[in-house]
Design a protein around this motif. Structure first.
Motif, PDB file in Angstrom:
ATOM      1  N   CYS A 115      35.536  68.139  58.113  1.00 17.00           N
ATOM      2  CA  CYS A 115      34.486  68.889  57.418  1.00 17.00           C
ATOM      3  C   CYS A 115      33.439  69.282  58.459  1.00 17.00           C
ATOM      4  O   CYS A 115      32.822  68.408  59.072  1.00 17.00           O
ATOM      5  N   PHE A 171      30.474  70.225  58.283  1.00 20.03           N
ATOM      6  CA  PHE A 171      29.136  69.658  58.079  1.00 20.03           C
ATOM      7  C   PHE A 171      29.097  68.206  58.511  1.00 20.03           C
ATOM      8  O   PHE A 171      28.088  67.724  59.046  1.00 20.03           O
ATOM      9  N   ARG A 172      30.179  67.482  58.284  1.00 17.06           N
ATOM     10  CA  ARG A 172      30.200  66.080  58.700  1.00 17.06           C
ATOM     11  C   ARG A 172      30.008  65.982  60.222  1.00 17.06           C
ATOM     12  O   ARG A 172      29.242  65.145  60.711  1.00 17.06           O
ATOM     13  N   VAL A 195      29.834  73.148  54.616  1.00 17.79           N
ATOM     14  CA  VAL A 195      30.241  72.000  53.802  1.00 17.79           C
ATOM     15  C   VAL A 195      31.625  72.346  53.263  1.00 17.79           C
ATOM     16  O   VAL A 195      31.761  73.064  52.278  1.00 17.79           O
ATOM     17  N   PRO A 206      34.965  70.133  52.965  1.00 18.88           N
ATOM     18  CA  PRO A 206      35.875  68.987  53.159  1.00 18.88           C
ATOM     19  C   PRO A 206      37.331  69.440  53.055  1.00 18.88           C
ATOM     20  O   PRO A 206      37.699  70.117  52.101  1.00 18.88           O
ATOM     21  N   THR A 252      38.595  63.625  51.186  1.00 19.49           N
ATOM     22  CA  THR A 252      37.881  63.628  52.476  1.00 19.49           C
ATOM     23  C   THR A 252      36.489  63.026  52.305  1.00 19.49           C
ATOM     24  O   THR A 252      35.993  62.315  53.182  1.00 19.49           O
ATOM     25  N   CYS A 253      35.876  63.304  51.185  1.00 20.99           N
ATOM     26  CA  CYS A 253      34.492  62.851  50.972  1.00 20.99           C
ATOM     27  C   CYS A 253      34.410  61.354  50.660  1.00 20.99           C
ATOM     28  O   CYS A 253      33.366  60.733  50.841  1.00 20.99           O
ATOM     29  N   CYS A 289      33.037  59.094  53.355  1.00 19.81           N
ATOM     30  CA  CYS A 289      32.233  59.809  54.338  1.00 19.81           C
ATOM     31  C   CYS A 289      30.820  59.245  54.469  1.00 19.81           C
ATOM     32  O   CYS A 289      30.370  58.941  55.553  1.00 19.81           O
ATOM     33  N   MET A 298      28.020  60.873  53.880  1.00 21.70           N
ATOM     34  CA  MET A 298      27.006  61.901  54.151  1.00 21.70           C
ATOM     35  C   MET A 298      26.546  62.603  52.867  1.00 21.70           C
ATOM     36  O   MET A 298      25.793  63.567  52.924  1.00 21.70           O
ATOM     37  N   GLN A 299      26.992  62.139  51.727  1.00 23.33           N
ATOM     38  CA  GLN A 299      26.694  62.848  50.469  1.00 23.33           C
ATOM     39  C   GLN A 299      25.210  63.115  50.244  1.00 23.33           C
ATOM     40  O   GLN A 299      24.861  64.199  49.756  1.00 23.33           O
ATOM     41  N   CYS A 307      24.646  66.310  52.546  1.00 24.66           N
ATOM     42  CA  CYS A 307      25.358  67.570  52.268  1.00 24.66           C
ATOM     43  C   CYS A 307      25.255  67.949  50.799  1.00 24.66           C
ATOM     44  O   CYS A 307      25.461  69.093  50.431  1.00 24.66           O
ATOM     45  N   ILE A 347      27.139  67.350  48.313  1.00 28.50           N
ATOM     46  CA  ILE A 347      28.383  67.917  47.802  1.00 28.50           C
ATOM     47  C   ILE A 347      28.491  67.749  46.290  1.00 28.50           C
ATOM     48  O   ILE A 347      29.034  68.597  45.598  1.00 28.50           O
TER      49      ILE A 347
END
Ligand code: SF4
Length: 912
Positions: A639, A641-642, A886, A888, A894-895, A898, A900-901, A904, A906
């Motif tokens: 991703c 953004f990740r 963003v 994934p 994928t999320c 992660c 990072m929610q 991002c 998401i």
């Protein structure tokens, strides 16, 4: 417990007699303090309305305050030496707990503290109903027998005081006061007026009879209101009902800012936080915005919350726990970030960063010493004030927080320990709520010291547990300015009068209140004594009277109830069935914006696609390898953004400590062992030649070294027997793997954990490969150890999930003939990879022999390598150009891990 045997007077007559002042000799008693205060305000308002500018205060107080005043009069007279000492609630609780713990039944109880609380309730009920003598004769079931046993122990403990007359508690105080009433030391009114009582207990009756016997006139009265306009409204759910009542209260207040508005919520203790949130959001939508005074909410909730739920007290108790044996990590984490200790403002950021680091290194519990060790480790952000204070606490603990002490000594030590941590030291100003909470905390600690009178020596843990219990039992409500809207429970509403009253939650299963007899007193006795909650008839009778009281309590009364709770259908209580039904819409109440709606309505929306970060080159980051290693390519593939968040912004998800080692730690240990073993052996020939004993010695040594290295990073995770077991597990797994590798044709280990710089698409990173072997058949193979799942499809297609091996393979100047995952997992030892030719590694096929369609699409090793080169260049270019979409690759999968929610967002995007 009901009935009104005393002559009545009207409220107007009562106020007229109170207006005579002291000369009139009238005292009014009420069921609770709230009603006493309300009546006093009403009396004062009536005097002012008659044009008076000064008058004598009316003597209005609650029943329990009246009894206590009689007792105190006696205490300051020649009667004092014969009087028992009145226990504080904390002392009562302590004596009950000790009585329960000393009995045989204690072992069968989950919590002696909870049992003690229930015993105190039963004790209160039994004395209010004058049931004790009959209870002793009638004890039938096991619960009642247990209660009698504990009560006998409690009574003996009360009698064992250094004072001849022993101790007494609030439940027995009226009985102790009755024989004293004739004495002149007690200031007695000429007339005593009961105001607003729905219930009269046998004990109250005995006291009032005794007052009459000594010549005091006893009268009764209550609110004067007539039944007003009343409506009954049904709502779909409880939340709708609360929202409507809050909206109604705001509308009535806006129409008349002087109005007194009451809202009664049965079960208010459980619903308190929801009620507060809903009323605040409707009555003052901006209350939670920064800079808005917390004191300005126009409503007051009658029920306080436990003192230990106030942050200041909660954090003080955490500090005391840290000074004890150990504390759970999440509690220690909160303590680190608490604003109530020395240096908290100056070190706020450093302490938050320290917390983030400790999450990766600490175990699920911490001792004070372990915390200090972790804070001192390399890489831990420095918090000098905190470290200094905790060190002082650790020293103090060695000499002052051990052994058995009296409660007063513990109270001193506890205050000193908190003082060392700079608890509410200078620097941080307290707001009004915090100031009042601190005052209450000091009172509770002083009350704890007073346990000396009833409790013996105890250890530190026991002292902290008892202190925590007292704070949990202490309901506290900071004083606030007089506000127009009162939100009350059923009992607090008794006798109060308003301009507008709303009573909610009146469903058929909640009103009348379901029967709830006390388990320690036989139901028959409770019923005979007229305890309302003991049987249905008593409960209905009392609740019918309360309902009638509400109907007359205001010119406008609204009763409401929800129609559903979850799957359950509800209907109106039969006690309000006769009240005319209405629709809320007919009230003409305006619709008020909640803050969110107001902001939404006022928005001027402008959509900006913001998925592009500055290019790397423009930041000057192309000068050398970018930190982040091959993880940049992996994250960019997963991703964009990740990758941007992790490697450009430096964001990391917070970890949560877990018991022992996590999967990453175990992988690190295995990598270390295998790296050390192959560095020592150098290849297949040495592996074949080494004896079983020598190999065992080598493996044990390598496992020791690996554990030692990890322990430097995570000292708490690998201690004692756990370390021993991990060492054996590691050595056994590595031995099994080496046995597996003996099946291979001859090879030499050409590199172990070799670092090199690789560059694709303008992004240079440091790469470290696990291992590279030189094959006897020619060419090299790159190996990556895996302790979990592994699949070659992770290298294929666009945005490959695991681009590390392709990175090494293409970045190497050697002739690479195969890449493979080495799966080192107990019972699942295998190579999984792709080779240029057949039979280079056991189980590793050529690209043409792979089963997946994705692999077959490449056709040849050369095409595969070319495909990797293309994908890696694209990933590098994406990262370097600032691609931060963003996106994934596998959606939720994928999320999932992660972290990072929050950045991002998401989850909010998926609603779009
Ligand atoms: S949570 Fe999903 S969308 Fe957000 S950064 Fe991570 S992978 Fe991307």
């Amino acid at each position: 417990m009901s009935g009104e045997p005393y002559a009545a007077l009207s409220k107007a007559q009562l106020f007229a007699r109170l207006a005579e002042g002291l000369a009139g000799g009238v005292t009014v008693i009420t069921p609770n303090q709230r009603l006493a205060q309300s009546l006093e305000r009403e009396f004062d308002a009536a005097q002012a309305a008659q044009g008076r500018s000064a008058w004598e205060s009316a003597d209005i107080l609650s029943y329990s305050a009246f009894v206590q005043r009689c007792y105190e009069d006696a205490l300051y007279s020649e009667l004092a030496s014969a009087l028992p000492i009145l226990l504080t609630p904390a002392q009562e609780q302590s004596l009950w707990e000790d009585a329960i713990r000393a009995s045989k039944l204690a072992e069968t109880l989950l919590s002696a503290s909870s049992a003690a609380t229930q015993c105190r309730e039963a004790w209160q009920l039994a004395h209010a109903g004058c049931l004790m003598p009959r209870l002793k004769a009638a004890a039938a079931n096991e619960d009642a027998k247990a209660f009698l046993d504990w009560a006998a122990r409690y009574e003996r403990a009360c009698a064992r005081s250094s004072r001849k007359s022993g101790y007494i508690d609030a439940a027995r105080l009226p009985d102790a006061v009755i024989p004293l009433l004739a004495h002149q030391a007690l200031t007695k009114p000429k007339t005593l007026v009961r105001y607003g009582f729905d219930i009269m207990t046998a004990q109250q009756r005995a006291l009032l009879d005794a007052l009459e016997a000594v010549g005091i006139e006893v009268l009764a009265t209550g609110p004067a209101g007539d039944a007003g306009r009343c409506s009954r409204i049904a709502f779909t759910a409880e939340r709708d009902e609360m929202l409507a009542s809050a909206t109604w209260a705001r509308a009535r207040l806006e129409a008349n800012p002087q109005a007194h508005i009451g809202v009664v919520v049965p079960g208010l203790a459980q619903a308190r936080s929801t009620v507060k949130r809903i009323f605040a959001s409707i009555m003052q939508p901006d209350h939670s915005l920064p800079g808005v005074s917390k004191q300005t909410l126009p409503f007051n909730i009658s029920i306080g919350i436990s003192l230990n739920q106030y942050p200041l007290v909660h954090d003080a108790l955490l500090a005391l726990q840290l000074a004890g044996r150990e504390i759970e990590f999440n509690r220690a984490s909160r303590l680190l970030r608490s604003p109530f200790f020395a240096g908290s403002e100056a070190e706020m950021t450093a302490r938050a960063r320290l917390d983030a680091v400790l999450r990766a290194r600490a175990g699920t519990t911490l001792t004070l010493e372990a915390l200090l060790r972790l804070m001192d480790m390399r890489g831990a952000p420095r918090c000098p004030v905190l470290a200094e204070r905790l060190s002082q606490l650790a020293e103090f603990r060695k000499t002052n927080l051990f052994g058995a002490k009296r409660p007063s000594e513990w109270a001193k030590a506890i205050s000193a320990a908190l003082g060392l941590l700079g608890f509410l030291d200078k620097g941080r100003g307290l707001d009004s709520t915090e100031y009042q909470t601190l005052k209450k905390w000091h009172e509770v600690v002083a009350g704890f010291a007073a346990l000396d009178a009833v409790a013996g020596r105890m250890g530190y843990a026991d002292a902290c547990r008892r202190l925590a219990r007292v704070t949990a039992d202490t309901l506290f409500q900071p004083e606030a300015a007089d506000v127009p809207v009162q939100i009350l429970g059923v009992l607090e509403s008794a006798g109060l009068e308003f301009d507008h009253l709303w009573v909610m939650g009146l469903t058929d299963d909640a009103w009348p209140i379901p029967v709830r007899p006390n388990p320690f007193i036989p139901i028959k006795l409770q019923r005979e004594a007229g305890v309302p909650q003991a049987d249905a008839a008593g409960s209905i009778e009392l609740d019918r009277r309360i309902t009638a009281g509400w109907l007359a309590a205001a010119p406008e009364v609204v009763f409401s109830h929800p129609l559903r709770e979850g799957d359950r259908e509800l209907s109106a209580s039969p006690l309000i069935a006769a009240v005319p039904g209405a629709m809320f819409e007919d009230f003409g109440i305006p619709v008020y914006d909640k803050l969110r709606d107001a902001i939404h309505r006022a928005r001027r929306e402008e959509r900006i696609a913001d998925d592009k970060a500055p290019e790397l080159a423009r930041l000057g980051a192309d000068a050398g390898p970018h930190s982040g290693g091959t993880g940049i390519f992996r994250d960019q593939a997963a991703c964009p953004f990740r990758a941007f968040a992790a490697h450009r912004l430096g964001t990391e998800a917070l970890e949560t400590p877990q018991p022992g080692l996590n999967a990453r730690d175990r992988g690190t240990l295995l990598h270390s062992v295998l790296a050390a073993v192959w560095t020592a052996l150098g290849g297949k020939a040495a592996l074949d030649a080494i004896s079983t004993d020598d190999l065992a010695t080598l493996l044990a040594h390598c496992a020791d070294e690996a554990i030692g290295r990890l322990r430097r990073w995570k000292p708490e995770a690998l201690q004692g027997r756990f370390a021993e077991r991990e060492r054996s597990r590691l050595a056994a797994l590595a031995r099994d793997w080496l046995e597996f590798e003996k099946q291979r044709p001859v090879f030499e280990v050409a590199a172990v954990e070799e670092k090199r710089v690789v560059q694709f698409g303008g992004v240079a990173v440091n790469a470290k490969l696990d291992r590279m072997d030189k094959l006897g058949a020619g060419g090299h193979v790159i190996l990556d150890y895996k302790t979990g799942e592994a699949s070659v499809t992770a290298w294929l297609g666009t945005r490959p999930d695991e681009p590390q091996l392709p990175l090494y393979a293409i970045g190497s100047e050697k002739n690479i003939a195969a890449v493979a995952f080495a799966r080192v997992k107990t019972g699942e030892l295998e190579f999984k990879g792709i080779a240029r030719d057949k039979d280079l590694l056991p189980g590793v096929k050529t690209i043409g022999d792979q089963r997946s369609a994705l692999a077959k699409g490449y056709g040849s090793w050369e095409n595969l390598v070319e495909g990797w080169r293309r994908e890696l260049a694209a990933l590098g270019q994406g990262f370097a150009s600032g691609d931060a979409r963003v996106a994934p690759k596998h959606g939720d999968d994928t999320c999932q891990f992660c972290g990072m929610q929050p950045l991002c967002r998401i989850n909010e995007r998926s609603d779009e």
